[in-house]
Design a protein around this motif. Sequence first.
Motif, PDB file in Angstrom:
ATOM      1  N   ILE A  16      33.314  58.154  37.989  1.00  0.00           N
ATOM      2  CA  ILE A  16      33.710  57.295  36.869  1.00  0.00           C
ATOM      3  C   ILE A  16      33.328  57.925  35.536  1.00  0.00           C
ATOM      4  O   ILE A  16      34.043  57.801  34.548  1.00  0.00           O
ATOM      5  N   ALA A  38      28.851  44.946  40.266  1.00  0.00           N
ATOM      6  CA  ALA A  38      29.304  45.958  39.307  1.00  0.00           C
ATOM      7  C   ALA A  38      28.130  46.486  38.498  1.00  0.00           C
ATOM      8  O   ALA A  38      27.979  47.701  38.323  1.00  0.00           O
ATOM      9  N   GLY A  51      35.962  43.735  38.987  1.00  0.00           N
ATOM     10  CA  GLY A  51      34.549  43.991  39.250  1.00  0.00           C
ATOM     11  C   GLY A  51      33.643  43.350  38.216  1.00  0.00           C
ATOM     12  O   GLY A  51      32.689  42.644  38.561  1.00  0.00           O
ATOM     13  N   GLY A  91      28.003  54.416  39.704  1.00  0.00           N
ATOM     14  CA  GLY A  91      28.859  53.852  38.661  1.00  0.00           C
ATOM     15  C   GLY A  91      28.509  54.347  37.275  1.00  0.00           C
ATOM     16  O   GLY A  91      29.170  53.982  36.301  1.00  0.00           O
ATOM     17  N   SER A 111      25.978  48.751  40.593  1.00  0.00           N
ATOM     18  CA  SER A 111      26.572  50.067  40.844  1.00  0.00           C
ATOM     19  C   SER A 111      26.415  50.993  39.638  1.00  0.00           C
ATOM     20  O   SER A 111      26.434  52.209  39.781  1.00  0.00           O
ATOM     21  N   ALA A 156      38.496  47.480  37.518  1.00  0.00           N
ATOM     22  CA  ALA A 156      37.292  47.312  36.695  1.00  0.00           C
ATOM     23  C   ALA A 156      37.207  45.878  36.159  1.00  0.00           C
ATOM     24  O   ALA A 156      36.124  45.297  36.092  1.00  0.00           O
ATOM     25  N   VAL A 184      32.475  52.404  44.420  1.00  0.00           N
ATOM     26  CA  VAL A 184      32.592  52.851  43.034  1.00  0.00           C
ATOM     27  C   VAL A 184      32.815  54.351  42.976  1.00  0.00           C
ATOM     28  O   VAL A 184      33.552  54.845  42.126  1.00  0.00           O
TER      29      VAL A 184
END
Length: 165
Positions: free
Chosen positions: A138, A64, A56, A133, A67, A53, A2
């Motif tokens: 991100i 996901a 995930g 994440g 993260s 995305a 990530v």
Amino acid sequence: MVFWVPLLAWLAAIVAAILMVLRGPRPITVGRVVDQLLRYVLAFPVGLMGLWAFMGHVFFAEQAAASIGWAPSPFQFEVGMANLGIGLAGLIGAFFGSPGFRAAVGVVMLGFLGGAGVGHVVQIEQAGNLAAGNAGPILYTDFLTPLAVLGLLLVQRLFRRAPAP
């Protein structure tokens, strides 16, 4: 993973844009640089990141969520579908989209990703959530990517309206 994907997507966009500018006609103009950068930002940080995305949140929901520092949720499917739409729109915009289409993609991204970025900041402030994440690259690309698309479109528009010297 990530942590690296947003950085790699931006690196790929910049490298691809540079290569395409260098392979293109001479002289190199600001307009051509902006066109190529916009195209590859739409292709990589928007298009491929959106599809990543989507996969995930839909197919690897537990990983996901972990993260991001959250528990898995049925809402991840909806987030994944929104990412699918953004990713496909980014790829279409990169290679077939008009300036209006690209602007619409930028506005949708600003609403969705910008809102997600605000949510990440709230999670950092309220819960101390520093998961990769949530507080990693991100977080920054949630704001950077839509603003870059809209900013590049604005610069592109200004250069198209500028009178020739």
